[in-house]
Write a protein that holds these residues in place. Structure first.
Motif, mmCIF file in Angstrom:
data_model
loop_
_atom_site.group_PDB
_atom_site.id
_atom_site.type_symbol
_atom_site.label_atom_id
_atom_site.label_comp_id
_atom_site.label_asym_id
_atom_site.label_seq_id
_atom_site.Cartn_x
_atom_site.Cartn_y
_atom_site.Cartn_z
ATOM 1 N N GLY A 1 -3.127 4.533 -3.345
ATOM 2 C CA GLY A 1 -4.331 5.307 -3.013
ATOM 3 C C GLY A 1 -4.065 6.801 -3.101
ATOM 4 N N HIS A 2 -4.544 7.418 -4.172
ATOM 5 C CA HIS A 2 -4.300 8.861 -4.306
ATOM 6 C C HIS A 2 -5.335 9.662 -3.515
ATOM 7 N N GLY A 3 -5.038 10.941 -3.345
ATOM 8 C CA GLY A 3 -5.950 11.817 -2.597
ATOM 9 C C GLY A 3 -7.087 12.301 -3.479
ATOM 10 N N TRP A 4 -7.854 13.219 -2.949
ATOM 11 C CA TRP A 4 -8.990 13.754 -3.683
ATOM 12 C C TRP A 4 -8.669 15.076 -4.324
ATOM 13 N N ILE A 5 -9.343 15.301 -5.425
ATOM 14 C CA ILE A 5 -9.306 16.623 -6.024
ATOM 15 C C ILE A 5 -10.379 17.420 -5.303
ATOM 16 N N LEU A 6 -9.967 18.555 -4.773
ATOM 17 C CA LEU A 6 -10.914 19.368 -4.032
ATOM 18 C C LEU A 6 -11.272 20.606 -4.832
ATOM 19 N N SER A 7 -12.455 21.091 -4.521
ATOM 20 C CA SER A 7 -12.835 22.363 -5.094
ATOM 21 C C SER A 7 -13.066 23.218 -3.860
ATOM 22 N N GLY A 8 -12.188 24.171 -3.609
ATOM 23 C CA GLY A 8 -12.184 24.820 -2.292
ATOM 24 C C GLY A 8 -11.704 23.771 -1.300
ATOM 25 N N ASP A 9 -12.488 23.505 -0.247
ATOM 26 C CA ASP A 9 -12.063 22.514 0.744
ATOM 27 C C ASP A 9 -12.800 21.199 0.614
ATOM 28 N N ILE B 1 0.857 -1.183 0.000
ATOM 29 C CA ILE B 1 0.000 0.000 0.000
ATOM 30 C C ILE B 1 0.895 1.235 0.000
ATOM 31 N N LEU B 2 0.735 2.067 -0.996
ATOM 32 C CA LEU B 2 1.437 3.350 -1.022
ATOM 33 C C LEU B 2 0.383 4.436 -1.194
ATOM 34 N N PRO B 3 0.605 5.654 -0.755
ATOM 35 C CA PRO B 3 1.721 6.101 0.072
ATOM 36 C C PRO B 3 1.668 5.491 1.482
ATOM 37 N N ILE B 4 2.818 5.600 2.148
ATOM 38 C CA ILE B 4 3.015 4.977 3.452
ATOM 39 C C ILE B 4 1.931 5.361 4.462
ATOM 40 N N SER B 5 1.485 6.622 4.442
ATOM 41 C CA SER B 5 0.477 7.052 5.423
ATOM 42 C C SER B 5 -0.787 6.196 5.306
ATOM 43 N N ARG B 6 -1.122 5.830 4.090
ATOM 44 C CA ARG B 6 -2.319 5.007 3.894
ATOM 45 C C ARG B 6 -2.087 3.574 4.365
ATOM 46 N N ARG B 7 -0.840 3.137 4.222
ATOM 47 C CA ARG B 7 -0.497 1.785 4.674
ATOM 48 C C ARG B 7 -0.780 1.677 6.175
ATOM 49 N N ASN B 8 -0.332 2.691 6.912
ATOM 50 C CA ASN B 8 -0.527 2.666 8.366
ATOM 51 C C ASN B 8 -2.006 2.647 8.717
ATOM 52 N N GLU B 9 -2.766 3.437 7.987
ATOM 53 C CA GLU B 9 -4.211 3.510 8.209
ATOM 54 C C GLU B 9 -4.848 2.112 8.064
ATOM 55 N N VAL B 10 -4.450 1.412 7.009
ATOM 56 C CA VAL B 10 -5.022 0.086 6.749
ATOM 57 C C VAL B 10 -4.579 -0.913 7.816
ATOM 58 N N SER C 1 0.604 -5.162 -11.231
ATOM 59 C CA SER C 1 1.707 -4.390 -10.657
ATOM 60 C C SER C 1 1.164 -3.320 -9.733
ATOM 61 N N VAL C 2 0.145 -2.592 -10.210
ATOM 62 C CA VAL C 2 -0.435 -1.568 -9.331
ATOM 63 C C VAL C 2 -1.883 -1.242 -9.713
ATOM 64 N N HIS C 3 -2.723 -1.236 -8.682
ATOM 65 C CA HIS C 3 -4.085 -0.729 -8.845
ATOM 66 C C HIS C 3 -4.060 0.730 -8.388
ATOM 67 N N VAL C 4 -4.308 1.650 -9.298
ATOM 68 C CA VAL C 4 -4.401 3.067 -8.915
ATOM 69 C C VAL C 4 -5.849 3.336 -8.518
ATOM 70 N N ILE C 5 -6.042 3.889 -7.342
ATOM 71 C CA ILE C 5 -7.413 4.136 -6.848
ATOM 72 C C ILE C 5 -7.429 5.398 -5.986
ATOM 73 N N GLY C 6 -8.628 5.906 -5.692
ATOM 74 C CA GLY C 6 -8.749 7.020 -4.755
ATOM 75 C C GLY C 6 -8.813 6.485 -3.334
ATOM 76 N N SER D 1 -1.767 13.287 -1.206
ATOM 77 C CA SER D 1 -2.751 14.042 -0.429
ATOM 78 C C SER D 1 -3.811 14.664 -1.325
ATOM 79 N N ASP D 2 -4.755 15.358 -0.683
ATOM 80 C CA ASP D 2 -5.796 16.020 -1.457
ATOM 81 C C ASP D 2 -5.211 17.286 -2.086
ATOM 82 N N GLY D 3 -5.808 17.715 -3.188
ATOM 83 C CA GLY D 3 -5.297 18.932 -3.826
ATOM 84 C C GLY D 3 -6.438 19.757 -4.371
ATOM 85 N N SER D 4 -6.334 21.052 -4.144
ATOM 86 C CA SER D 4 -7.356 21.960 -4.615
ATOM 87 C C SER D 4 -7.008 22.423 -6.022
#
Ligand code: ME8
Length: 511
Positions: free
Chosen positions: A291-299, A186-195, A258-263, A336-339
């Motif tokens: 696991g990528h972050g979310w695209i944000l619009s504002g917050d 699981i990458l990124p590492i922060s998500r690995r810890n969460e799981v 090799s890799v599943h790209v997901i949100g 992470s998430d990005g606006s």
């Protein structure tokens, strides 16, 4: 792990509404990794598609007053069109309503029955149709008078029905072993810890069938039940390789993925349920879930229900596809998430594409056209400035394969755009225009090195902005068979004597 082949997937999208920027982002991210690996001479299989069963789709089709399959045909086509518009290089587009997928889901189910991992009981608990997910009591709160999931904020309803269960609880230890054995599962590492924390806190058996609606794949030998849409959907990654025919070349070459790209919102399904199903069925789990972050619009997360969608099609029509691809890949930090906003899109196009890479190409191509009849020769006299640029470039390229194989696309882009910046600086410092009348040999050498740099930068940018980069590579007369990344092993791209073609403006500056 297979060294020379690379199987990458996007999530398969719910055809429950219009495709939006979040979908575009997931898809482009996966496409960039696929294109990079192809350019790096790997055998690549890149899959996308649509996830067409379940209550959410049944409800959406009822709302549209269409038969579910007719509704899915229509909306799935929109995702196919989006894939084209995004310039995805997908090798296949799978729909979960296809025969090949039914075959594969049936087989997986039967294996899970055979291994004793599925049993019949009764489900009592919360269900979110929008997430197609079950939630525990402690994952539900009351908000504005409605019961919602603490995880996603979507409304949940109470469900009580006969259901088949998957013995998820008995796979806890094996899952933790998997995360340990493959510490980049699981990458990124922060998500690995969460799981890992979630699994350690204890897993309950998972309801894997429903009886209260019909739009799904029927449970073999019990057609009162339809298979839970996530068990159905995840199996698409196998169906596209012609599973259950494990002797099929696609399966042999490309499984495990090799890799599943997901949100990040669908991490639990991919990093916990999916490997558990596979381990139980005796199938090797994938190598990675990114696991990528979310695209944000504002917050806020961009989503249809929130009405804050930037429409990718409109943006592509107004600004161009390479422009959108570059912007999303550069500006959104992939973990992470990005606006995003039109203002920052315009700034990014101007600063990196028009003023930096575009300007580098344009100034050198027009100088060579106007002063050298499009022909340039390299000489043996290499200056200190040349050496410095070559060394800096080597330094910046040496880690690029590693960055890509760890999905560190932000670092990758930073390095490549820095090479372009340094090359522009080299030209400013070396001032080839002052050598026109007194040192043609040196002038040629500066131009040759600049063109070599442009070739490298274009190849490195080609997974991200394929249209513009290929225009430049064609104008440099680089043959198709050389349009790959083998120069990263230290070889030169251009011959000593070269002739180039005219290059039109690549990126217009936005006023
Ligand atoms: O989840 N920013 O489909 P989906 C970034 N069918 N990513 C976003 C996003 C946003 N604002 N909104 C959505 C499903 N996504 C399932 C997948 S896979 C076997 C089944 C991402 O159409 C989201 O995180 O709801 C997910 O990865 C993808 O878009 C598909 O979402």
């Amino acid at each position: 792990m297979k060294q020379n082949s690379f199987y990458i997937t996007t999530p398969i999208y719910y055809p429950s509404g219009q495709p939006h920027m979040g979908h575009a982002y997931s898809s482009i991210l996966a496409d960039v990794f696929a294109r990079f690996m192809r350019a790096d001479n790997k055998k690549v299989f890149f899959l996308t598609g649509t996830d067409e069963h379940g209550l959410k789709i049944q409800k959406a089709s009822e709302k549209a007053d269409l038969e579910p399959l007719i509704y899915c045909d229509k909306i799935s086509q929109k995702f196919r069109d989006l894939a084209k518009k995004l310039n995805l290089s997908n090798d296949d587009f799978i729909r979960t309503t296809e025969k090949r997928h039914y075959k594969s889901v049936n087989d997986l189910w039967k294996r899970l029955i055979k291994s004793g991992d599925i049993y019949l009981s009764k489900y009592k608990g919360w269900y979110s149709v929008s997430d197609e997910a079950y939630y525990n009591d402690d994952e539900v709160v009351i908000k504005n008078g409605k019961k919602v999931s603490t995880f996603s904020g979507s409304t949940v309803e109470w469900v009580e029905e006969e259901s088949f269960f998957f013995k998820l609880s008995s796979w806890e230890k094996k899952l933790l072993e998997l995360y340990d054995r493959n510490n980049k599962f699981i990458l990124p590492i922060s998500r690995r810890n969460e799981v890992i924390n979630f699994v350690k806190s204890g897993l309950k058996d998972l309801s894997v069938s429903r009886t209260s609606f019909t739009w799904g794949i029927k449970v073999p030998n019990n057609d009162k039940h339809v298979i839970y849409v996530w068990l159905d959907a995840l199996t698409n990654y196998l169906s596209a390789l012609n599973y259950p025919d494990t002797n099929d070349n696609l399966y042999k070459n490309f499984w495990p993925a090799s890799v599943h790209v997901i949100g990040k919102d669908i991490l639990r399904f991919h990093a916990i349920y999916w490997p558990a199903f596979l381990l139980a069925a005796g199938i090797e789990p994938p190598n990675r879930v990114f696991g990528h972050g979310w695209i944000l619009s504002g917050d806020e997360k961009m989503s249809k229900s929130k009405g804050n969608i930037l429409n990718p099609i409109e943006i592509i029509d107004a600004y161009g596809i390479d422009e959108l691809r570059y912007y999303l890949m550069k500006e959104v930090s992939h973990g992470s998430d990005g606006s995003i906003s039109l203002k920052s899109l315009e700034n990014c196009i101007n600063s990196d594409l028009a003023n930096n890479y575009g300007n580098l190409c344009q100034r050198i191509f027009s100088f060579v056209k106007n002063n050298c009849q499009n022909k340039v020769n390299k000489s043996k006299n290499i200056s200190e400035a040349d050496k410095q640029l070559i060394n800096q470039t080597n330094e910046l390229t040496k880690n690029l394969r590693n960055e890509m194989s760890n999905q560190n696309l932000n670092n990758y882009i930073k390095s490549v755009i820095n090479i372009s910046f340094l090359t522009n600086k080299y030209i400013n410092d070396e001032e080839p225009w002052k050598l026109k009348n007194n040192n043609i040999e040196k002038m040629n050498n500066i131009l040759h090195l600049s063109l070599e740099q442009i070739a490298k930068i274009s190849l490195l940018l080609s997974p991200i902005i394929p249209i513009a980069s290929f225009k430049v590579l064609d104008a440099l007369n680089i043959k198709n068979k050389s349009k790959n990344l083998s120069f990263l092993n230290g070889s030169n791209l251009l011959t000593d004597k070269i002739e180039i073609k005219q290059l039109d403006i690549l990126f217009k500056k936005i006023a």
